[in-house]
Design a protein around this motif. Structure first.
Motif, PDB file in Angstrom:
ATOM      1  N   LEU A 110      -2.930 -12.599  12.452  1.00 22.13           N
ATOM      2  CA  LEU A 110      -3.884 -12.151  11.436  1.00 22.13           C
ATOM      3  C   LEU A 110      -3.646 -10.714  11.001  1.00 22.13           C
ATOM      4  N   ASP A 111      -3.031  -9.903  11.854  1.00 26.40           N
ATOM      5  CA  ASP A 111      -2.749  -8.530  11.463  1.00 26.40           C
ATOM      6  C   ASP A 111      -1.394  -8.482  10.764  1.00 26.40           C
ATOM      7  N   TYR A 112      -1.193  -7.458   9.978  1.00 23.68           N
ATOM      8  CA  TYR A 112       0.019  -7.315   9.184  1.00 23.68           C
ATOM      9  C   TYR A 112       0.908  -6.239   9.769  1.00 23.68           C
ATOM     10  N   GLN A 113       2.210  -6.413   9.612  1.00 22.79           N
ATOM     11  CA  GLN A 113       3.170  -5.449  10.120  1.00 22.79           C
ATOM     12  C   GLN A 113       4.092  -4.976   9.013  1.00 22.79           C
ATOM     13  N   THR A 114       4.701  -3.824   9.233  1.00 20.48           N
ATOM     14  CA  THR A 114       5.684  -3.317   8.284  1.00 20.48           C
ATOM     15  C   THR A 114       7.025  -3.980   8.554  1.00 20.48           C
ATOM     16  N   ARG A 115       7.995  -3.680   7.726  1.00 28.84           N
ATOM     17  CA  ARG A 115       9.323  -4.288   7.868  1.00 28.84           C
ATOM     18  C   ARG A 115       9.963  -3.932   9.209  1.00 28.84           C
ATOM     19  N   GLU A 116       9.788  -2.704   9.684  1.00 26.78           N
ATOM     20  CA  GLU A 116      10.425  -2.247  10.903  1.00 26.78           C
ATOM     21  C   GLU A 116       9.650  -2.595  12.168  1.00 26.78           C
ATOM     22  N   ALA A 117       8.398  -2.929  12.065  1.00 30.49           N
ATOM     23  CA  ALA A 117       7.572  -3.193  13.254  1.00 30.49           C
ATOM     24  C   ALA A 117       7.941  -4.482  13.943  1.00 30.49           C
ATOM     25  N   GLU A 169       0.850  -1.192   0.000  1.00 31.07           N
ATOM     26  CA  GLU A 169       0.000   0.000   0.000  1.00 31.07           C
ATOM     27  C   GLU A 169       0.882   1.237   0.000  1.00 31.07           C
ATOM     28  N   GLU A 170       0.699   2.089  -0.990  1.00 33.11           N
ATOM     29  CA  GLU A 170       1.416   3.351  -1.091  1.00 33.11           C
ATOM     30  C   GLU A 170       2.929   3.161  -0.979  1.00 33.11           C
ATOM     31  N   GLY A 171       3.448   2.123  -1.620  1.00 28.51           N
ATOM     32  CA  GLY A 171       4.875   1.874  -1.643  1.00 28.51           C
ATOM     33  C   GLY A 171       5.440   1.217  -0.395  1.00 28.51           C
ATOM     34  N   GLU A 172       4.595   0.869   0.574  1.00 22.83           N
ATOM     35  CA  GLU A 172       5.061   0.223   1.799  1.00 22.83           C
ATOM     36  C   GLU A 172       4.524  -1.206   1.851  1.00 22.83           C
ATOM     37  N   ALA A 173       5.414  -2.151   2.098  1.00 18.15           N
ATOM     38  CA  ALA A 173       5.034  -3.561   2.151  1.00 18.15           C
ATOM     39  C   ALA A 173       4.526  -3.915   3.539  1.00 18.15           C
ATOM     40  N   PHE A 174       3.532  -4.781   3.587  1.00 18.41           N
ATOM     41  CA  PHE A 174       3.002  -5.307   4.835  1.00 18.41           C
ATOM     42  C   PHE A 174       3.219  -6.815   4.847  1.00 18.41           C
ATOM     43  N   TYR A 175       3.641  -7.329   6.013  1.00 20.00           N
ATOM     44  CA  TYR A 175       4.053  -8.713   6.144  1.00 20.00           C
ATOM     45  C   TYR A 175       3.196  -9.442   7.161  1.00 20.00           C
ATOM     46  N   GLN A 176       3.005 -10.748   6.926  1.00 14.43           N
ATOM     47  CA  GLN A 176       2.437 -11.616   7.944  1.00 14.43           C
ATOM     48  C   GLN A 176       3.613 -12.178   8.735  1.00 14.43           C
ATOM     49  N   VAL A 177       3.600 -11.975  10.044  1.00 15.27           N
ATOM     50  CA  VAL A 177       4.694 -12.406  10.898  1.00 15.27           C
ATOM     51  C   VAL A 177       4.378 -13.785  11.466  1.00 15.27           C
ATOM     52  N   VAL A 178       5.366 -14.687  11.385  1.00  8.53           N
ATOM     53  CA  VAL A 178       5.220 -16.045  11.922  1.00  8.53           C
ATOM     54  C   VAL A 178       6.426 -16.335  12.817  1.00  8.53           C
ATOM     55  N   PRO A 179       6.256 -16.213  14.156  1.00  6.00           N
ATOM     56  CA  PRO A 179       7.356 -16.561  15.058  1.00  6.00           C
ATOM     57  C   PRO A 179       7.356 -18.068  15.357  1.00  6.00           C
ATOM     58  N   PHE A 180       8.536 -18.619  15.624  1.00  9.59           N
ATOM     59  CA  PHE A 180       8.702 -20.027  15.923  1.00  9.59           C
ATOM     60  C   PHE A 180       9.393 -20.184  17.271  1.00  9.59           C
ATOM     61  N   ARG A 181       9.024 -21.234  18.006  1.00 13.97           N
ATOM     62  CA  ARG A 181       9.680 -21.555  19.281  1.00 13.97           C
ATOM     63  C   ARG A 181      10.165 -23.004  19.224  1.00 13.97           C
ATOM     64  N   TYR A 182      11.237 -23.254  19.968  1.00 17.91           N
ATOM     65  CA  TYR A 182      11.881 -24.569  19.975  1.00 17.91           C
ATOM     66  C   TYR A 182      12.112 -25.030  21.399  1.00 17.91           C
ATOM     67  N   ASP A 183      12.217 -26.359  21.571  1.00 18.12           N
ATOM     68  CA  ASP A 183      12.638 -26.889  22.867  1.00 18.12           C
ATOM     69  C   ASP A 183      14.167 -26.924  22.908  1.00 18.12           C
ATOM     70  N   LYS A 184      14.735 -27.396  23.991  1.00 18.97           N
ATOM     71  CA  LYS A 184      16.197 -27.384  24.152  1.00 18.97           C
ATOM     72  C   LYS A 184      16.903 -28.319  23.183  1.00 18.97           C
ATOM     73  N   ALA A 185      16.180 -29.300  22.636  1.00 18.30           N
ATOM     74  CA  ALA A 185      16.781 -30.245  21.691  1.00 18.30           C
ATOM     75  C   ALA A 185      16.730 -29.725  20.256  1.00 18.30           C
ATOM     76  N   GLY A 186      16.079 -28.577  20.049  1.00 18.80           N
ATOM     77  CA  GLY A 186      16.000 -28.004  18.708  1.00 18.80           C
ATOM     78  C   GLY A 186      14.782 -28.423  17.925  1.00 18.80           C
ATOM     79  N   ASN A 187      13.807 -29.035  18.594  1.00 18.60           N
ATOM     80  CA  ASN A 187      12.558 -29.413  17.929  1.00 18.60           C
ATOM     81  C   ASN A 187      11.587 -28.246  17.967  1.00 18.60           C
ATOM     82  N   ARG A 188      10.990 -27.943  16.834  1.00 21.21           N
ATOM     83  CA  ARG A 188      10.026 -26.842  16.782  1.00 21.21           C
ATOM     84  C   ARG A 188       8.787 -27.240  17.571  1.00 21.21           C
TER      85      ARG A 188
END
Length: 70
Positions: free
Chosen positions: A63-70, A37-56
């Protein structure tokens, strides 16, 4: 990746997916472009968490979108 043409025929704006990793090399966040929108990209953010063994153990899709810096 998203392409958006603007101005002349050879002018294009390239919007790419963004990824963040921790020191162990595990993917901890991805930002996927969903709209432009108006030259600014909006992203869907997907964070991931892992246990101590490295399993996701968790991924959240916001559902809301964020800008690159947010």
């Amino acid at each position: 990746m998203m392409f958006k043409e603007f101005g002349g025929a050879n002018e294009k704006l390239l919007i790419e997916s963004l990824y963040a990793y921790n020191y162990a090399g595990w993917l901890i966040e991805s930002r996927i472009p969903v709209k432009l929108e108006e030259g600014e990209a909006f992203y869907q953010v997907v964070p991931f968490r892992y246990d101590k063994a490295g399993n996701r153990t968790e991924e959240k899709y916001y559902l809301d979108y964020q800008t690159r810096e947010a």
